[in-house]
Design a protein around this motif. Structure first.
Motif, short mmCIF file in Angstrom:
data_model
loop_
_atom_site.label_atom_id
_atom_site.label_comp_id
_atom_site.label_asym_id
_atom_site.label_seq_id
_atom_site.Cartn_x
_atom_site.Cartn_y
_atom_site.Cartn_z
N GLY A 126 86.95 62.37 63.90
CA GLY A 126 88.25 63.00 63.70
C GLY A 126 88.22 64.19 62.75
O GLY A 126 89.22 64.53 62.14
N LYS A 127 87.03 64.81 62.61
CA LYS A 127 86.97 66.05 61.82
C LYS A 127 86.39 67.12 62.73
O LYS A 127 85.35 66.91 63.37
CB LYS A 127 86.07 65.85 60.59
N ASN A 184 78.53 66.52 54.93
CA ASN A 184 79.83 66.29 55.57
C ASN A 184 79.86 65.01 56.39
O ASN A 184 80.92 64.57 56.79
CB ASN A 184 80.21 67.48 56.45
N THR A 185 78.72 64.44 56.68
CA THR A 185 78.75 63.27 57.56
C THR A 185 78.34 62.00 56.83
O THR A 185 77.84 61.06 57.45
CB THR A 185 77.84 63.46 58.80
N ILE A 186 78.55 61.97 55.52
CA ILE A 186 78.28 60.71 54.82
C ILE A 186 79.45 59.79 55.11
O ILE A 186 80.57 60.03 54.67
CB ILE A 186 78.15 60.93 53.30
N GLN A 187 79.21 58.77 55.91
CA GLN A 187 80.30 57.89 56.30
C GLN A 187 79.80 56.46 56.39
O GLN A 187 78.63 56.21 56.62
CB GLN A 187 80.90 58.36 57.63
N ILE A 188 80.72 55.52 56.17
CA ILE A 188 80.35 54.12 56.15
C ILE A 188 80.73 53.49 57.49
O ILE A 188 81.90 53.52 57.87
CB ILE A 188 81.09 53.35 55.03
N PRO A 189 79.76 52.92 58.20
CA PRO A 189 80.06 52.34 59.51
C PRO A 189 80.93 51.09 59.40
O PRO A 189 80.78 50.29 58.47
CB PRO A 189 78.69 51.95 60.07
N VAL A 190 81.84 50.96 60.33
CA VAL A 190 82.60 49.74 60.48
C VAL A 190 82.00 48.96 61.64
O VAL A 190 81.88 47.75 61.63
CB VAL A 190 84.08 50.05 60.81
N MET A 192 79.50 49.89 65.57
CA MET A 192 78.57 50.84 66.17
C MET A 192 79.21 52.22 66.36
O MET A 192 78.57 53.24 66.19
CB MET A 192 78.14 50.28 67.53
N TRP A 193 80.48 52.26 66.73
CA TRP A 193 81.09 53.54 67.06
C TRP A 193 82.30 53.85 66.21
O TRP A 193 83.24 54.51 66.66
CB TRP A 193 81.43 53.60 68.56
N LYS A 194 82.37 53.30 65.02
CA LYS A 194 83.50 53.63 64.15
C LYS A 194 83.02 53.66 62.71
O LYS A 194 82.29 52.76 62.27
CB LYS A 194 84.61 52.58 64.33
N SER A 195 83.42 54.69 61.99
CA SER A 195 83.04 54.76 60.58
C SER A 195 84.15 55.46 59.82
O SER A 195 85.02 56.10 60.42
CB SER A 195 81.74 55.55 60.44
N TYR A 196 84.13 55.29 58.51
CA TYR A 196 85.07 56.02 57.66
C TYR A 196 84.29 56.90 56.70
O TYR A 196 83.31 56.48 56.11
CB TYR A 196 85.92 55.03 56.85
N PRO A 197 84.74 58.16 56.53
CA PRO A 197 84.06 59.06 55.60
C PRO A 197 84.21 58.56 54.16
O PRO A 197 85.21 57.92 53.82
CB PRO A 197 84.79 60.40 55.76
N ILE A 198 83.22 58.87 53.33
CA ILE A 198 83.34 58.43 51.94
C ILE A 198 84.36 59.26 51.18
O ILE A 198 84.87 58.86 50.16
CB ILE A 198 82.00 58.45 51.18
N TYR A 199 84.66 60.45 51.68
CA TYR A 199 85.68 61.27 51.01
C TYR A 199 87.04 60.94 51.62
O TYR A 199 87.15 60.50 52.74
CB TYR A 199 85.42 62.75 51.22
N VAL A 207 85.53 69.26 51.79
CA VAL A 207 84.15 69.14 52.28
C VAL A 207 84.11 69.54 53.76
O VAL A 207 83.23 70.27 54.20
CB VAL A 207 83.61 67.72 52.08
N GLN A 208 85.10 69.07 54.52
CA GLN A 208 85.12 69.36 55.95
C GLN A 208 85.21 70.85 56.22
O GLN A 208 84.52 71.37 57.08
CB GLN A 208 86.29 68.63 56.62
N TRP A 209 86.06 71.56 55.49
CA TRP A 209 86.19 72.98 55.82
C TRP A 209 85.11 73.83 55.19
O TRP A 209 84.81 74.92 55.67
CB TRP A 209 87.60 73.49 55.55
N TRP A 210 84.50 73.31 54.14
CA TRP A 210 83.26 73.95 53.66
C TRP A 210 82.24 73.85 54.78
O TRP A 210 81.56 74.83 55.11
CB TRP A 210 82.81 73.21 52.39
#
Lengths: 715, 190
Positions: A126-127, A184-190, A192-199, A207-210
């Motif tokens: 979603g980014k 930008n892609t440091i994210q914690i998996p929930v 196999m196909w879903k994760s939440y970003p740490i930010y 971070v996303q627009w940087w």
């Protein structure tokens, strides 16, 4: 060492052109698919029926296929083709490892296939341009490192003392893209196909627009400048205009670009100093960007007569001109008061396509027309068709860009028009949409023209390759071995010395991008009081969270923003401006970048549940001229209650203040809330089995948006 | 100096895969553009971040204050409409026609095309949640019941439009449309 110069030994070797051919094929195939997807989604905006009510081809899911496809599959493969061809020759060596080159190639294609499958299925972070879920994002990091390793090893075994300007740009590209993508892609998996970003919230936005802005810089600009520096002088058979201009514009571009990201976040809840940095660095980018254009165009001095006849040079000239136009327009759009009109409108879409169609597309076409006959040891099948491609593509680009400028400026002005009595002149959002729908048709025609040009090229290339001799002797190259450098050999001028020391060069270019990164991002990422946490604002309930994930899955953020700007026209339309505290629990943030539909930050409570129920079923039921897609599957698919506990656990581990009890009973809480909402709806005539359907979770989420603000919890 | 000499003089000894490089001076206009943008950027940052330049917030608050004055003026102009004035409008066919148009465009999605009630309540019966006096209805329409999903129309419609739609609502009272929603609220009789 003290070998005498004259005793230089010669090596015989050949270049790996097979890998270049592979990447050229991939460029052509993926280019076609990405552009086809583009024309299709453009048509969906003109006519919503083309969404066909099918989840996997609905606008919100297909747009990432188009954007990621165009950037990483089309432009990405084109860059790799050009890099593998030119670097071997510029460094006078075969690639360090043919195997790694192939791992890179097949790995990259697999990533693209995975993206093309998962995005339509709704697996997305979603980014924008970072939509690919964590397993694919991780694979990108791995493949990129493999490519980088092979690249730097090849530099190490080069037979050319100094590295040419094209290589400088490749180095900056490889290092910076790695940095951007990893952070930008440091994210914690929930799962196999879903994760939440740490930010979350503001941090995530920054971070996303940087990242997002520098994807444009370091995937669509610097590598293409590198390609231009190799293929343009080759095609024109002229020396590059100015070595010192190369130096000045390279370093200034790389240093300044990285700061400009926040210009995507003007008038948002991002602290103003960061917005101001984004704006002023964008202004300072004009000259460094133009440096590349000037150096390219002036290289053609003495070859202008050939521009009239040779399609390759035409593509270069037009490409550089579009580049110059886009890099002037971008900084202008970064000026706060211009952004206030242009942001969230189609003007931005027009701006992007001036760059992508005009610059990336045309440079790629020039390169392909130049490369293919050489790779296959033959002649281009038809100059005439290439010329036709140029004119059709040029017309397509102009049609696209001009229609979007018109649409964007028209709509931007309509949104802000206020009459003498302090009322919005166009209070109905939909009025500002129907006004520009005709232009959506024009844009689709522009895109279709551009795609037709591309198909003409496919045919031309296909015939060219078919004409090629089947058996070709590999060309053997002879070049002197590179001796251990003495200081003398490196040269006298400091930069010339640096060009002989690529390791140091790489370190310095990394430092150049790290400075801006560090200064802009660290306060946001490290400081906990960057955003004041308001204890009155509670995290999303489990059902709302599930609804939010549906919102992300369906790509609603590609048509809706959730960021009301501090402008009075927006206060009148949506309510008071968005505060940073409102998105502290947003992972990912969903501020959006485009308002094809209205802002939703304050939509909670604006309508009764039944309104949303009917609207999502068919928006035309409540807003007759709406162009929003229908979402019938939300009324069929069941809410996944079981995953909620895991989701809350992950959120809690990221610092969201859920109690243990809430985590333990996430599913029960969600059931209760769903029951409450559904009973209200059922009492009004909605089918009785609605309670466990996705639509209920989505309504729960939509009704939460802005609710805290309306309750006065946020000042 | 001929062009050839000039080119010869500027040609460096660099050569990469047959590509040569000149080393012409940086174009003056380009260099000036670069310097100018740096000066502008520095000046802008200093002025807006460290000196008197107005922040986005200050700018917004100033605009907002101006708007509030305009809105207050407008509100005082339209505040005075009596029950009798509204009742008089019900007899004017032109008003009813205008009111019907507004109703179809804005209200029908929630109240049904005949006012029979859908998402919002039935407006053709004699029961009212927020008062059945025309002045009360005008109030409800102007300010809405935002927490219950009835939007405020004051910001979107002119006072004339609101008055005519209220007249129209009065004109369909007792019309008994099919599929009418059950009555809600209290009985009101004129």
């Amino acid at each position: 060492m003290n070998q005498p110069e004259k005793a230089q030994e010669f090596d015989s070797f050949s270049y790996d052109d097979d890998i270049v051919k592979k990447f050229v094929h991939a460029t052509l195939i993926w280019g076609f698919i990405a552009m086809l997807a583009g024309v299709f989604i453009a048509s969906q905006l003109a006519n919503w029926r083309l969404n066909l009510g099918l989840p996997w081809i609905t606008f919100g899911r297909l747009r990432p296929v188009h954007t990621n496809g165009a950037i990483f599959a089309f432009a990405g493969n084109a860059v790799f083709a050009g890099v593998y061809y030119s670097m071997q020759r510029l460094l006078k060596t075969r690639m360090y490892s043919d195997l790694l080159s192939r791992v890179h190639f097949w790995g990259w294609q697999l990533i693209i296939v995975a993206a093309a499958i998962t995005l339509p299925l709704g697996y997305t972070v979603g980014k924008e341009y970072a939509e690919l879920e964590w397993p694919i994002a991780f694979a990108i990091n791995v493949i990129w490192v493999i490519f980088a390793f092979n690249f730097f090893k090849t530099i190490q075994i080069r037979r050319e003392r100094h590295i040419y300007v094209a290589i400088w740009f490749y180095i900056a590209t490889i290092l910076t893209t790695a940095l951007l993508h990893v952070l930008n892609t440091i994210q914690i998996p929930v799962s196999m196909w879903k994760s939440y970003p740490i930010y979350s919230g503001v941090q995530d936005a920054l971070v996303q627009w940087w990242y997002g802005h520098n994807a444009v810089a370091f995937v669509l600009t610097t590598p293409f400048l590198g390609l231009m520096y190799y293929f343009l002088p080759k095609a024109a058979d002229r020396p590059v205009y100015s070595y010192r201009l190369s130096i000045v514009h390279f370093w200034s571009l790389v240093f300044i670009y990285i700061w400009a990201g926040p210009h995507h976040l003007l008038y948002t809840a991002l602290p103003e100093w960061a917005q101001t940095l984004g704006m002023i660095f964008s202004i300072m980018l004009i000259a460094p960007s133009w440096g590349g254009m000037i150096n390219g165009l002036l290289t053609l001095r003495g070859a202008w007569n050939r521009v009239r006849t040779e399609p390759i040079l035409k593509f270069f000239v037009a490409g550089l001109t579009f580049y110059g136009m886009a890099t002037l327009e971008g900084p202008l759009l970064s000026i706060k008061s211009i952004s206030a009109v242009g942001h969230y409108t189609d003007w931005i879409i027009g701006h992007v396509h001036g760059g992508t169609l005009g610059w990336n597309g045309f440079i790629t076409f020039a390169m392909v027309y130049w490369l293919v006959p050489r790779l296959w040891n033959t002649k281009l099948y038809s100059e005439k068709l290439a010329n036709l491609h140029f004119w059709v593509g040029f017309l397509g680009t102009l049609t696209y860009v001009i229609s979007m400028w018109t649409a964007g400026i028209t709509q931007g002005l309509m949104w802000r028009a206020i009459d003498a009595s302090g009322k919005l002149v166009y209070p109905d959002f939909i009025e500002t949409v129907t006004r520009i729908v005709p232009l959506y048709y024009v844009r689709a025609v522009g895109g279709a023209l551009y795609l037709s040009g591309f198909v003409i090229m496919l045919y031309n290339i296909y015939r060219t390759i078919a004409l090629a001799p089947k058996e070709v002797e590999p060309v053997v190259v002879r070049a002197p071995k590179l001796l251990e450098p003495t200081f003398e050999m490196l040269g006298r001028k400091p930069h010339r010395i640096l060009e002989g020391l690529p390791g140091l060069f790489a370190v310095l270019s990394f430092v150049a991008v790290a400075v801006g990164t560090f200064i802009e991002l660290t306060p946001a990422v490290l400081s906990s009081d960057y955003v004041a946490v308001n204890p009155a604002v509670k995290p999303y309930s489990p059902l709302q969270l599930q609804g939010r994930d549906i919102y992300v899955r369906e790509g609603c953020y590609l048509c809706h923003s959730q960021m009301v700007r501090p402008l009075i026209s927006e206060t009148l339309r949506y309510g008071s401006y968005s505060r940073a505290e409102e998105s502290v629990y947003d992972r990912p943030f969903q501020w959006g970048s485009k308002r094809t539909g209205p802002d939703l930050a304050r939509v909670g409570g604006k309508y009764p549940d039944l309104w949303h129920y009917r609207h999502m079923m068919d928006p035309r039921d409540v807003t007759p001229d709406s162009i929003m897609p229908i979402y019938p599957w939300l009324y069929r698919d069941k809410i996944d209650f079981d995953v909620l506990k895991k989701k809350l656990q992950v959120m809690k581990s990221l610092g969201v203040p859920y109690t243990d009890d809430e985590v333990e009973h996430a599913s029960d809480l969600a059931h209760e809330e769903a029951h409450r909402i559904a009973s209200g709806l059922v009492a009004q005539g909605v089918p009785a089995d609605t309670e466990d359907k996705d639509i209920i979770a989505l309504i729960a989420y939509l009704q939460r948006l802005g609710a805290d603000f309306k309750k006065g919890l946020i000042q | 100096m001929t062009q050839k000499d000039d080119e010869q003089k500027n040609l460096t000894d660099h050569e990469y895969d047959g590509i040569r490089e000149y080393d012409y001076q940086l174009p003056t206009w380009w260099l000036n553009l670069f310097y100018a943008s740096i000066v502008f950027a520095a000046g802008y940052f200093i002025w807006y971040q460290w000196m008197d330049g107005r922040s986005i917030q200050e700018e917004y608050q100033a605009e907002k204050a101006k708007l509030d004055i305009i809105l207050a003026n407008e509100a005082s102009k339209s505040a005075t409409v009596s029950e009798a004035d509204l009742l008089a409008l019900v007899k004017e066919p032109a008003q009813i026609k205008a009111g019907k148009e507004v109703f179809q465009n804005r209200c029908a999605v929630c109240h049904g095309a005949q006012g029979q009630g859908l998402i919002g309540p039935n407006l053709t019966d004699e029961y009212w949640l927020h008062g059945g006096k025309l002045a009360q209805i005008a109030q409800t329409v102007t300010n809405g019941i935002p927490e219950k999903g009835m939007p405020p129309w004051g910001p979107l419609l002119t006072p004339q439009q609101i008055h005519s739609v209220v007249a129209y609502i009065r004109s369909i009272r007792g019309s008994n449309p099919p599929n009418a929603k059950a009555a809600q609220g209290e009985l009101y009789k004129e």
